[in-house]
Design a protein around this motif. Structure first.
Motif, short mmCIF file in Angstrom:
data_model
loop_
_atom_site.label_atom_id
_atom_site.label_comp_id
_atom_site.label_asym_id
_atom_site.label_seq_id
_atom_site.Cartn_x
_atom_site.Cartn_y
_atom_site.Cartn_z
N ALA A 274 0.83 -1.20 0.00
CA ALA A 274 0.00 0.00 0.00
C ALA A 274 0.86 1.25 0.00
O ALA A 274 0.55 2.24 -0.68
CB ALA A 274 -0.94 -0.01 1.20
N ASP A 275 1.96 1.22 0.73
CA ASP A 275 2.79 2.42 0.86
C ASP A 275 3.74 2.60 -0.32
O ASP A 275 3.95 3.72 -0.78
CB ASP A 275 3.59 2.38 2.16
CG ASP A 275 4.23 3.71 2.47
OD1 ASP A 275 3.49 4.68 2.75
OD2 ASP A 275 5.48 3.81 2.40
N LEU A 276 4.29 1.49 -0.83
CA LEU A 276 5.27 1.59 -1.91
C LEU A 276 4.62 1.71 -3.28
O LEU A 276 5.27 2.14 -4.24
CB LEU A 276 6.20 0.38 -1.87
CG LEU A 276 7.10 0.26 -0.63
CD1 LEU A 276 7.82 -1.07 -0.62
CD2 LEU A 276 8.09 1.42 -0.58
N GLY A 277 3.37 1.30 -3.40
CA GLY A 277 2.66 1.44 -4.66
C GLY A 277 3.30 0.64 -5.78
O GLY A 277 3.62 -0.54 -5.63
N ASP A 278 3.51 1.27 -6.92
CA ASP A 278 4.05 0.58 -8.10
C ASP A 278 5.47 0.08 -7.90
O ASP A 278 5.95 -0.77 -8.67
CB ASP A 278 4.01 1.51 -9.32
CG ASP A 278 2.58 1.81 -9.76
OD1 ASP A 278 1.67 1.04 -9.40
OD2 ASP A 278 2.39 2.84 -10.45
N ASP A 279 6.17 0.59 -6.89
CA ASP A 279 7.55 0.16 -6.63
C ASP A 279 7.61 -1.16 -5.87
O ASP A 279 8.67 -1.76 -5.75
CB ASP A 279 8.31 1.23 -5.83
CG ASP A 279 8.52 2.51 -6.64
OD1 ASP A 279 8.64 2.39 -7.88
OD2 ASP A 279 8.58 3.58 -6.04
N PHE A 280 6.47 -1.62 -5.33
CA PHE A 280 6.46 -2.84 -4.53
C PHE A 280 6.66 -4.07 -5.41
O PHE A 280 6.06 -4.21 -6.47
CB PHE A 280 5.14 -2.97 -3.77
CG PHE A 280 5.03 -4.24 -2.98
CD1 PHE A 280 5.69 -4.38 -1.77
CD2 PHE A 280 4.27 -5.32 -3.45
CE1 PHE A 280 5.60 -5.56 -1.04
CE2 PHE A 280 4.17 -6.49 -2.73
CZ PHE A 280 4.84 -6.62 -1.52
N ARG A 281 7.52 -4.99 -4.91
CA ARG A 281 7.76 -6.26 -5.58
C ARG A 281 7.58 -7.38 -4.57
O ARG A 281 8.29 -7.44 -3.57
CB ARG A 281 9.17 -6.31 -6.18
CG ARG A 281 9.43 -5.25 -7.25
CD ARG A 281 8.66 -5.54 -8.51
NE ARG A 281 8.90 -4.55 -9.56
CZ ARG A 281 8.17 -3.46 -9.73
NH1 ARG A 281 7.14 -3.20 -8.92
NH2 ARG A 281 8.44 -2.61 -10.71
N ILE A 282 6.66 -8.31 -4.83
CA ILE A 282 6.37 -9.37 -3.88
C ILE A 282 7.58 -10.28 -3.67
O ILE A 282 7.86 -10.72 -2.55
CB ILE A 282 5.13 -10.19 -4.30
CG1 ILE A 282 4.76 -11.22 -3.23
CG2 ILE A 282 5.35 -10.84 -5.64
CD1 ILE A 282 4.41 -10.67 -1.88
N ASP A 283 8.34 -10.57 -4.72
CA ASP A 283 9.51 -11.43 -4.57
C ASP A 283 10.56 -10.79 -3.67
O ASP A 283 11.20 -11.46 -2.86
CB ASP A 283 10.12 -11.76 -5.94
CG ASP A 283 9.22 -12.66 -6.78
OD1 ASP A 283 8.35 -13.33 -6.19
OD2 ASP A 283 9.39 -12.70 -8.01
N THR A 284 10.72 -9.48 -3.80
CA THR A 284 11.65 -8.75 -2.93
C THR A 284 11.18 -8.82 -1.49
O THR A 284 11.99 -9.02 -0.57
CB THR A 284 11.75 -7.28 -3.38
OG1 THR A 284 12.21 -7.23 -4.73
CG2 THR A 284 12.70 -6.49 -2.49
N ALA A 285 9.89 -8.68 -1.27
CA ALA A 285 9.34 -8.73 0.08
C ALA A 285 9.54 -10.11 0.70
O ALA A 285 9.94 -10.22 1.87
CB ALA A 285 7.85 -8.39 0.05
N LEU A 286 9.29 -11.17 -0.04
CA LEU A 286 9.43 -12.53 0.48
C LEU A 286 10.88 -12.84 0.81
O LEU A 286 11.19 -13.46 1.84
CB LEU A 286 8.87 -13.53 -0.51
CG LEU A 286 7.36 -13.44 -0.78
CD1 LEU A 286 6.98 -14.34 -1.94
CD2 LEU A 286 6.57 -13.78 0.47
N THR A 287 11.79 -12.42 -0.05
CA THR A 287 13.22 -12.63 0.22
C THR A 287 13.64 -11.90 1.49
O THR A 287 14.41 -12.44 2.31
CB THR A 287 14.07 -12.14 -0.97
OG1 THR A 287 13.71 -12.88 -2.14
CG2 THR A 287 15.55 -12.33 -0.70
N ALA A 288 13.13 -10.70 1.68
CA ALA A 288 13.44 -9.93 2.89
C ALA A 288 12.93 -10.64 4.13
O ALA A 288 13.64 -10.74 5.15
CB ALA A 288 12.85 -8.53 2.79
#
Length: 432
Positions: A274-288
């Motif tokens: 919600a906060d990052l909008g178009d810059d959000f990447r689910i794969d990046t989030a899961l790796t983190a």
């Protein structure tokens, strides 16, 4: 804005930094420097955080705030932003101010892009009036600290008031009846974008006590609309979880066990998107998420010689129950400690302790309350040692359990003392 706040804050910051350095020499963090700075400069938090180009997001809930803040911080950092965050438990105004003191320059410059801040619900309105958050996530409403927060209806009211200080988006737990009621209200008002995360019905059915949510008796029979969630927990076993993101399944291994940690991950992913909008990447989030360290005391595993000490927090019925439910086998070496600062021991009798077969040590100033509860449950225990340091050391000096693991169920103050005895004195450094 990115410029420093100005010279008017130099003296308060200088004094605050000196007090903070002294506190850290003593061992551990302290909220006193923040309290002192706020006396000298009441707008310190607002002035400093107003520089953040991406603003502030806040994390709220009866339980899971520290874990979710840690997760959200990791996700946002993985997307390339510099993050200011407050260490676990530093969620009152003075704690947040003290955390800021460790990051600002003498002229008040804060070299970060975004703030990810854990907020105590009782002080949420005051804190959010200063932080002016763009977005917030509310994880749950659970029975927690009755002596301070009273009934869950009052806590739900606090979250409603805090929502009035949020600028753009609020993320809510679909399975929480109190939060569903809040969502109905906010959606009708139309001022905030309301987004949802959730847990699949079969996952909840398989959990012995679900999410241990407080019951919203006044609205239990209200027909709810079908909520579309962005992130949904579709499996949870041990540290393994599966989360559906926009209809696509993703498996990951979290740093700590249990459904509650998987639900927190779903909330963190949803708020980050919600906060990052178009810059959000689910794969990046899961790796983190897979690379994060556990927040201290929340399923933390500390290696001591040839054995592991696992620390599980039991600050309320919900936190104790969900940690017990997350155990993958009956623990063969257990220490339970209860502190005099935990004023209300009555909730111990609402907990299902059947995951325990035997307790080695009962400790803390209120050890007798634990011993009595175990007697009622028919669970044997070997030793009552009120001093937590002695109990921990006696356990470590004793035979190595077959599993190689000591499980310690500790309330907050006893957790801090136990960790210090094990050599972990600086909570802020541990959380960084």
């Amino acid at each position: 804005m990115s410029r420093a706040v100005g010279w008017r804050l130099v003296f308060p910051i200088l004094v605050g930094k000196a007090l903070r350095a002294l506190a850290r020499v003593r061992g551990g963090g302290s909220a006193f420097p923040g309290w002192f700075v706020l006396k000298l400069a009441p707008t310190f938090i607002e002035s400093v955080t107003s520089q953040l180009s991406h603003g502030v997001v806040v994390v709220l809930g009866s339980n899971g705030k520290s874990t979710t803040t840690n997760m959200l911080t990791g996700i946002v950092r993985a997307h390339g932003l510099r993050v200011f965050t407050n260490p676990s438990g530093a969620n009152l105004p003075q704690g947040i101010a003290s955390s800021l003191l460790g990051q600002v320059s003498l002229t008040g410059r804060l070299p970060h892009d975004i703030g990810v801040v854990e907020v105590d619900e009782a002080f949420g309105v005051v804190i959010c009036q200063a932080l002016k958050p763009r977005a917030a996530v509310v994880l749950n409403v659970q029975i927690d600290q009755i002596y301070r927060l009273f009934e869950p209806e009052r806590v739900a009211g606090m979250f409603r008031a805090i929502a009035g200080e949020v600028g753009e988006t609020i993320v809510l737990n679909r399975e929480d009846n109190f939060l569903s009621t809040l969502g109905d209200t906010l959606e009708a008002e139309g001022r905030l974008a309301v987004q949802w995360f959730g847990t699949a019905s079969q996952v909840l059915a398989d959990a012995p006590h679900g999410q241990v949510l407080a019951r919203d008796y006044a609205h239990e029979d209200v027909a709810r609309p079908s909520r579309e969630v962005l992130a949904e927990v579709t499996a949870s076993r041990g540290t393994l979880a599966a989360i559906s993101w926009k209809g696509r399944q993703h498996e990951l291994r979290l740093s700590a066990r249990g459904l509650h940690n998987a639900v927190d991950a779903a909330g963190a992913i949803t708020l980050a998107a919600a906060d990052l909008g178009d810059d959000f990447r689910i794969d990046t989030a899961l790796t983190a998420l897979e690379s994060l360290k556990t927040v201290y005391g929340r399923g933390e595993a500390i290696t001591v010689g040839d054995r592991v000490v696992e620390i599980l927090l039991m600050k309320s019925l919900a936190s104790l129950q969900m940690n017990l439910d997350a155990l993958e086998a009956t623990p063969d070496s257990v220490l339970i400690a209860f502190d005099e600062h935990s004023r209300d021991p009555s909730w111990l009798y609402a907990a299902d302790l059947s995951a325990l077969a035997h307790v080695d040590y009962v400790s803390g100033p209120k050890a007798v309350f634990i011993a009595l509860r175990l007697d009622y449950a028919g669970i044997p225990y070997d030793h009552v040692e009120p001093t937590i340091e002695k109990a921990v050391q006696a356990m470590l000096d004793g035979p190595r359990p077959a599993s190689g693991r000591h499980t310690m169920l500790l309330d907050y103050d006893q957790m801090i003392l136990a960790r210090r005895h094990l050599g972990y004195r600086d909570l802020e450094a541990d959380a960084a």
